[in-house]
Design a protein around this motif. Structure first.
Motif, mmCIF file in Angstrom:
data_model
loop_
_atom_site.group_PDB
_atom_site.id
_atom_site.type_symbol
_atom_site.label_atom_id
_atom_site.label_comp_id
_atom_site.label_asym_id
_atom_site.label_seq_id
_atom_site.Cartn_x
_atom_site.Cartn_y
_atom_site.Cartn_z
ATOM 1 N N GLY A 94 33.898 45.239 41.230
ATOM 2 C CA GLY A 94 34.826 44.118 41.393
ATOM 3 C C GLY A 94 35.470 43.815 40.051
ATOM 4 N N SER A 95 36.432 42.906 40.084
ATOM 5 C CA SER A 95 37.190 42.637 38.852
ATOM 6 C C SER A 95 36.452 41.693 37.898
ATOM 7 N N THR A 96 35.581 40.836 38.436
ATOM 8 C CA THR A 96 34.981 39.777 37.614
ATOM 9 C C THR A 96 34.188 40.291 36.401
ATOM 10 N N PRO A 97 33.317 41.306 36.550
ATOM 11 C CA PRO A 97 32.506 41.692 35.386
ATOM 12 C C PRO A 97 33.183 42.663 34.424
ATOM 13 N N ASP A 139 42.721 45.268 46.119
ATOM 14 C CA ASP A 139 42.755 45.071 44.658
ATOM 15 C C ASP A 139 41.992 46.174 43.933
ATOM 16 N N TYR A 140 41.190 46.932 44.649
ATOM 17 C CA TYR A 140 40.368 47.957 44.008
ATOM 18 C C TYR A 140 41.011 49.344 44.115
ATOM 19 N N GLY A 141 42.309 49.379 44.410
ATOM 20 C CA GLY A 141 43.033 50.642 44.305
ATOM 21 C C GLY A 141 43.421 51.311 45.610
ATOM 22 N N ILE A 197 31.000 36.614 43.479
ATOM 23 C CA ILE A 197 31.092 36.017 44.826
ATOM 24 C C ILE A 197 32.374 36.505 45.493
ATOM 25 N N GLY A 198 32.242 36.959 46.735
ATOM 26 C CA GLY A 198 33.402 37.441 47.477
ATOM 27 C C GLY A 198 34.167 36.292 48.108
ATOM 28 N N MET A 199 35.366 36.584 48.581
ATOM 29 C CA MET A 199 36.236 35.531 49.127
ATOM 30 C C MET A 199 35.701 34.956 50.442
ATOM 31 N N GLY A 215 32.375 34.416 50.598
ATOM 32 C CA GLY A 215 31.061 33.898 50.194
ATOM 33 C C GLY A 215 29.993 34.962 50.079
ATOM 34 N N HIS A 216 30.380 36.247 50.242
ATOM 35 C CA HIS A 216 29.341 37.288 50.191
ATOM 36 C C HIS A 216 28.779 37.475 48.777
ATOM 37 N N ILE A 217 27.544 38.002 48.714
ATOM 38 C CA ILE A 217 27.058 38.589 47.461
ATOM 39 C C ILE A 217 26.732 40.040 47.760
ATOM 40 N N LYS A 225 41.029 30.684 42.456
ATOM 41 C CA LYS A 225 40.823 31.092 43.853
ATOM 42 C C LYS A 225 39.337 31.061 44.230
ATOM 43 N N LYS A 226 38.460 31.019 43.221
ATOM 44 C CA LYS A 226 37.025 30.973 43.517
ATOM 45 C C LYS A 226 36.475 29.534 43.493
ATOM 46 N N ALA A 227 37.292 28.548 43.099
ATOM 47 C CA ALA A 227 36.763 27.204 42.826
ATOM 48 C C ALA A 227 36.054 26.572 44.027
#
Ligand code: PGA
Length: 249
Positions: free
Chosen positions: A37-40, A166-168, A132-134, A136-138, A201-203
């Motif tokens: 994912g993009s976050t890390p 977003d991942y290509g 965290i996914g859109m 709510g998943h982990i 978008k994650k707030a």
């Protein structure tokens, strides 16, 4: 649970990156769970810089990936195995034999999931990076995933399929419709969880995860029950929290 809010993404990435590097330096066999994912990505860039500056040795690190698409070879350009290799593993001195991942192309996926859970049991994860996914998943534990479940195959929800663009993936039709993921029970066995979230978008999702009911309908809420969690947010992702809920960094 500690909740830290950073003013800039760079400060957040530096905090998480250095926290994990300190752990790697202090331990003989550090076992780290990596997320795609993009976050890390900024944390992975921090690791690469530290490695290039000879500030850390990854040769003793044991890595576990969180999840994968079903039906996708690990060498596929859009696999999560490729994403981890390209964003980090091929740029540091981690040993190939120390990188563990679920095989989305296994003949028997049930057996593959049992094999992975056994590998994790033999090498308990010290620090697990999470996003965290859109929905709510982990990892790929979609809403409704059992809290007591081990690694398993899941049907991806529409939000997750959409996020894969977003991942290509060029077209939504190209995105696999199933994933294979560490289960929630597997993730909860990690000794420490680092939950990262960035951006407005994650707030709302962050508030639901940290302050809402712990429920299988919102899988990431399970982290409220883990005894060693660090939540790291940028100020946009923290927008729906009250100031007294977190420590400003
Ligand atoms: P992201 O994905 O880091 O690209 O937002 C997070 C996730 O789906 O777990």
């Amino acid at each position: 649970m500690k909740i830290y809010v950073f003013q800039t993404e760079k400060e957040l990435d530096t905090f998480v990156g250095q926290h994990i590097i300190d752990f790697i330096q202090e331990n003989e066999k550090p076992v780290i769970g990596f997320a795609t994912g993009s976050t890390p990505l900024g944390v992975y860039d921090y690791f690469i810089d530290a490695y290039q500056n000879k500030n850390v040795d990854f040769s003793k690190v044991v890595a576990f990936n969180l999840d994968e698409y079903v039906g996708v070879e690990k060498t596929h350009p859009r696999s999560f195995a490729t994403a981890m290799r390209d964003s980090l593993f091929k740029k540091i001195n981690i040993k190939d034999e120390n990188i563990h991942a679920l095989n989305g192309k296994a003949e028997d996926m049930k057996e593959e999931c049992c094999r992975y859970d056994r590998e994790i049991e033999d090498n308990p994860i010290d620090i697990q990076i999470l996003g965290i996914g859109m929905d709510g998943h982990i990892a790929y534990n979609e809403p409704g995933s059992p809290f007591d479940g081990g690694s398993h195959v899941v049907d991806l929800h529409q939000e997750s399929i959409q996020s894969s663009l977003d991942y290509g993936f060029d077209r939504i039709e190209d995105v696999p419709t199933q994933g294979v993921t560490q289960g929630i029970a597997t993730i909860m066995k990690a000794k420490q969880l680092i939950m990262m979230a960035k951006g407005e978008k994650k707030a709302k999702l962050v508030k639901r995860m940290l302050k809402g009911e712990v429920s299988e309908d919102f899988p990431s809420s399970i982290i409220q029950r883990h005894e060693n969690v660090i939540v790291v947010l940028d100020k946009e992702a923290a927008k729906c929290l009250k100031e007294e809920d977190y420590e400003r960094c």
